[in-house]
Design a protein around this motif. Structure first.
Motif, PDB file in Angstrom:
ATOM      1  N   UNK A  57    -104.949  32.863  92.020  1.00  0.00           N
ATOM      2  CA  UNK A  57    -104.124  31.680  91.780  1.00  0.00           C
ATOM      3  C   UNK A  57    -103.876  31.609  90.281  1.00  0.00           C
ATOM      4  N   UNK A  58    -102.616  31.802  89.891  1.00  0.00           N
ATOM      5  CA  UNK A  58    -102.246  31.823  88.480  1.00  0.00           C
ATOM      6  C   UNK A  58    -101.237  30.725  88.156  1.00  0.00           C
ATOM      7  N   UNK A  59    -101.309  29.606  88.881  1.00  0.00           N
ATOM      8  CA  UNK A  59    -100.451  28.450  88.642  1.00  0.00           C
ATOM      9  C   UNK A  59    -101.361  27.269  88.348  1.00  0.00           C
ATOM     10  N   UNK A  87    -100.809  32.272  94.159  1.00  0.00           N
ATOM     11  CA  UNK A  87     -99.611  31.707  93.585  1.00  0.00           C
ATOM     12  C   UNK A  87     -99.376  32.227  92.185  1.00  0.00           C
ATOM     13  N   UNK A  88     -98.109  32.213  91.768  1.00  0.00           N
ATOM     14  CA  UNK A  88     -97.762  32.636  90.412  1.00  0.00           C
ATOM     15  C   UNK A  88     -96.410  32.078  90.024  1.00  0.00           C
ATOM     16  N   UNK A  89     -96.155  32.080  88.724  1.00  0.00           N
ATOM     17  CA  UNK A  89     -94.844  31.723  88.197  1.00  0.00           C
ATOM     18  C   UNK A  89     -93.951  32.942  88.382  1.00  0.00           C
ATOM     19  N   UNK A  90     -92.709  32.715  88.804  1.00  0.00           N
ATOM     20  CA  UNK A  90     -91.761  33.813  89.025  1.00  0.00           C
ATOM     21  C   UNK A  90     -90.489  33.550  88.224  1.00  0.00           C
ATOM     22  N   UNK A  91     -89.712  34.614  87.949  1.00  0.00           N
ATOM     23  CA  UNK A  91     -88.467  34.437  87.197  1.00  0.00           C
ATOM     24  C   UNK A  91     -87.480  33.547  87.948  1.00  0.00           C
ATOM     25  N   UNK A  92     -86.565  32.954  87.194  1.00  0.00           N
ATOM     26  CA  UNK A  92     -85.503  32.172  87.815  1.00  0.00           C
ATOM     27  C   UNK A  92     -84.731  33.049  88.792  1.00  0.00           C
TER      28      UNK A  92
END
Length: 78
Positions: free
Chosen positions: A11-13, A67-72
């Motif tokens: 989990x990276x969010x 989970x992670x942040x992803x590009x637009x």
């Protein structure tokens, strides 16, 4: 929110990612479900993610497995 390292889901969010596009994987009856969209809030153990179609998905913090942040999202061709 999630990344895979040596076969593990991570989990990276965090709540500091509110306003960013994320992908969240959560445990659900019979398996897993993924949600991609903008993290709009994270309060009282509930993440709220607004999908591209406008739907607001509420996810219990205890069900999140990755989970992670992803590009637009890429722009659409006209």
């Amino acid at each position: 929110m999630t990344a895979r390292f040596a076969g593990r889901l991570v989990i990276a969010v965090t709540p500091s990612d509110i306003g960013r596009r994320v992908t969240i994987r959560r445990a659900d009856t019979g398996g897993f479900r993924d949600t991609v969209g903008v993290l709009v809030s994270w309060e009282h153990g509930v993440l709220r993610v607004r999908r591209r179609d406008g739907e607001l998905v509420e996810i219990s913090e205890t069900s999140v497995v990755a989970g992670k942040v992803v590009p637009d999202a890429p722009g659409r061709a006209r």
